[in-house]
Motif scaffolding. Structure first.
Motif, PDB file in Angstrom:
ATOM      1  N   ALA A  17      36.211 116.598  16.163  1.00 28.20           N
ATOM      2  CA  ALA A  17      35.661 116.325  17.500  1.00 28.20           C
ATOM      3  C   ALA A  17      36.648 116.724  18.586  1.00 28.20           C
ATOM      4  O   ALA A  17      36.246 117.196  19.666  1.00 28.20           O
ATOM      5  CB  ALA A  17      35.303 114.848  17.621  1.00 28.20           C
ATOM      6  N   TRP A  20      36.380 120.462  19.116  1.00 33.73           N
ATOM      7  CA  TRP A  20      35.172 120.769  19.875  1.00 33.73           C
ATOM      8  C   TRP A  20      35.327 120.393  21.358  1.00 33.73           C
ATOM      9  O   TRP A  20      34.853 121.117  22.241  1.00 33.73           O
ATOM     10  CB  TRP A  20      33.966 120.045  19.282  1.00 33.73           C
ATOM     11  N   ARG A 146      32.368 112.076  18.499  1.00 29.05           N
ATOM     12  CA  ARG A 146      32.385 111.485  17.159  1.00 29.05           C
ATOM     13  C   ARG A 146      31.335 110.376  17.055  1.00 29.05           C
ATOM     14  O   ARG A 146      30.659 110.229  16.032  1.00 29.05           O
ATOM     15  CB  ARG A 146      33.787 110.924  16.865  1.00 29.05           C
ATOM     16  N   GLY A 149      28.105 112.024  16.647  1.00 30.15           N
ATOM     17  CA  GLY A 149      27.992 112.570  15.297  1.00 30.15           C
ATOM     18  C   GLY A 149      27.630 111.502  14.281  1.00 30.15           C
ATOM     19  O   GLY A 149      26.817 111.740  13.366  1.00 30.15           O
ATOM     20  N   LYS A 153      24.350 111.321  11.925  1.00 28.17           N
ATOM     21  CA  LYS A 153      24.550 111.180  10.483  1.00 28.17           C
ATOM     22  C   LYS A 153      23.819 109.961   9.942  1.00 28.17           C
ATOM     23  O   LYS A 153      23.215 110.004   8.860  1.00 28.17           O
ATOM     24  CB  LYS A 153      26.047 111.073  10.195  1.00 28.17           C
TER      25      LYS A 153
END
Length: 205
Positions: A17, A20, A146, A149, A153
């Motif tokens: 992360a 990114w 994060r 994410g 997920k």
């Protein structure tokens, strides 16, 4: 839990992360540097708003103290919020990174076009406080990414065999956000002191 070493380990756990976040911030700077048309108008409005705030702060009795309070609370509140705003699939941290990058890129490019020295802009105007403030903002956004994410997920694996594993990841991550928020605020406090004293004096000197 709030030890600096714990914070550093937390950074290692969000390495992807972080990368990114850096990429998005650099993309924002490049976009701001070459922006024209409607995007340029948006950035001019952003900078105009900052200029109005600056002018109001200049009218107070203790200018540097006013700047410190505004800079610290503005950056600290936004940075902590952007971590937890990552729950909305990480969209807000992405926007925050791009906008901040674009404002810096556009501001530096525009100021240079008016004859200002790149050395003065970067070394006097950005580097003293920015060496702390910019990485900290990128780190806050990385935690937000994060967060997003993990949300995605969790949705993908909802009801699957790995849901227990996701639960433990959530528990560990939420603990790291507390540590990260604490140190982000501390570091932004230091950056605000530098910006309202050293940077202020260099820019106006």
């Amino acid at each position: 839990m709030l030890k600096f070493s714990t914070f550093l380990r937390a950074l290692g756990s969000i390495r992807g992360a972080l990368i990114w976040s850096i990429v998005l911030f650099v993309v924002g700077i490049g976009t701001g540097w070459v922006s024209t048309g409607p995007l340029e108008d948006i950035l001019l409005n952003q900078i105009g708003g900052l200029r109005e705030v600056s002018e109001r702060l200049e009218q107070g009795s203790n200018v540097q103290w006013n700047f410190f309070l505004f800079i610290f609370f503005n950056n600290a509140i936004k940075s902590v919020l952007v971590i937890y705003a990552g729950i909305f699939f990480g969209i807000l941290p992405v926007i925050f990174l791009l906008i901040n990058g674009m404002v810096i890129g556009f501001l530096v490019h525009t100021t240079m076009n008016y004859g200002a020295s790149l050395f003065d802009i970067v070394v006097k105007g950005l580097l003293p406080h920015g060496i702390i403030e910019i990485p900290v903002i990128i780190i806050a956004c990385a935690f937000g990414l994060r967060f997003g994410g993990l949300v995605l997920k969790s949705l993908i694996q909802f009801g699957g065999e790995k849901r227990n594993m996701i639960g433990s990841q959530w528990s560990a991550f939420m603990r790291t956000t507390v540590t990260a928020s604490f140190w982000i605020v501390i570091l932004l406090f230091v950056a605000a002191i530098i910006e309202s004293t050293l940077t202020y004096s260099l820019v106006r000197g």
